[in-house]
Design an enzyme around this catalytic site. Structure first.
Site, PDB file in Angstrom:
ATOM      1  N   ARG A 107     -34.471  -0.075  71.145  1.00 19.23           N
ATOM      2  CA  ARG A 107     -33.570   0.909  70.555  1.00 19.23           C
ATOM      3  C   ARG A 107     -33.825   1.037  69.066  1.00 19.23           C
ATOM      4  NH1 ARG A 107     -27.220   0.168  71.560  1.00 19.23           N
ATOM      5  NH2 ARG A 107     -27.580  -1.649  70.244  1.00 19.23           N
ATOM      6  N   THR A 111     -31.464   5.640  64.849  1.00 19.94           N
ATOM      7  CA  THR A 111     -31.046   6.737  65.724  1.00 19.94           C
ATOM      8  C   THR A 111     -30.359   6.258  66.986  1.00 19.94           C
ATOM      9  OG1 THR A 111     -33.135   6.775  66.949  1.00 19.94           O
ATOM     10  CG2 THR A 111     -33.038   8.056  64.915  1.00 19.94           C
ATOM     11  N   ASP A 203     -25.841  -9.838  71.576  1.00 17.41           N
ATOM     12  CA  ASP A 203     -27.141  -9.308  71.979  1.00 17.41           C
ATOM     13  C   ASP A 203     -27.666 -10.155  73.134  1.00 17.41           C
ATOM     14  OD1 ASP A 203     -30.127  -9.123  72.046  1.00 17.41           O
ATOM     15  OD2 ASP A 203     -29.771  -7.658  70.451  1.00 17.41           O
ATOM     16  N   ASP A 206     -31.250 -11.729  72.632  1.00 17.27           N
ATOM     17  CA  ASP A 206     -31.268 -12.852  71.700  1.00 17.27           C
ATOM     18  C   ASP A 206     -30.639 -14.089  72.317  1.00 17.27           C
ATOM     19  OD1 ASP A 206     -32.583 -11.531  69.657  1.00 17.27           O
ATOM     20  OD2 ASP A 206     -30.730 -10.821  68.718  1.00 17.27           O
TER      21      ASP A 206
END
Length: 212
Positions: A107, A111, A203, A206
């Site tokens: 990602r 944006t 996340d 992660d």
């Protein structure tokens, strides 16, 4: 909260219990991997509920019988890299003979749009039920792109499996792919300004791979 008729939320007590442990900030990397794998195996039961069966003749130790087995070419799991591999492992525990595809997307932090960097899929997708896996359905953009790629490659039967989703992501995904069932363990409250699910679990990549 908006209604999404093609979305299944797994409210099984074991799924919800393990998801709560997964969310906790104190859960170690090893614990996060193990819990993700365990939840994924449980979610695979729902994701494969509609597989076709055919009658076969077998011999039990006592007598012959007509039983049922999966019909024809069966499954393809498609992992959205890299975090999707955490769910893939659990599903392969249940269906080790399944074919596996990978779609690499990240990602863009500015944006929030997905950028493709890798794709490798089996050749016979039109003959298989494809289950796309990714821990999070956040903005929904990566999921939309991944399923679009599958359809372009010939896939006709597709489901999407994720641990967490939010109304914004579900709305984006179901608008783009109203024919694809979404199976999720929870629909969380919202996205924050950075595109993270709240309350979420952080996340997933992660936490799976210990990179933060």
């Amino acid at each position: 909260m908006a209604s999404f008729p093609n979305v299944v939320v797994l409210d099984h007590p074991l799924v919800q219990h393990k998801l709560t442990r997964l969310r906790q900030v104190t859960t170690s990397t090893a614990g996060f991997r193990r819990l993700t794998r365990e939840i994924s195996l449980l979610m695979a039961y729902e994701a494969t509920r509609d597989l076709k069966l055919e009658p076969v003749e077998i011999e039990t130790p006592l007598e012959p019988m007509t039983a049922t087995m999966l019909s024809g070419k069966k499954l393809c799991f498609v992992s959205i890299l890299r975090a999707g591999n955490g769910i893939l492992d659990g599903m392969l525990d249940l269906v080790p003979a399944a074919r596996v595809g990978h779609i690499g997307l990240y990602r863009d932090p500015d944006t929030l749009e997905p950028v493709e960097y890798y794709i490798k899929l089996p050749d016979d997708l039109s003959e298989r039920f494809c289950i796309v896996v990714d821990p999070m359905l956040a903005t929904g953009h990566s999921a939309v792109v991944a399923v679009t790629k599958l359809k372009q490659a010939g896939a006709k039967q597709i489901a999407f499996v994720c641990l967490l989703s939010v109304p914004e992501g579900l709305a984006t995904f179901t608008e783009a792919h109203p024919d694809v069932k979404v199976i999720t363990a929870a629909i969380d409250r919202e996205l924050d300004e950075h595109g993270y699910i709240r309350p979420g679990l952080g996340d997933a990549g992660d936490r799976l791979f210990g990179t933060k």
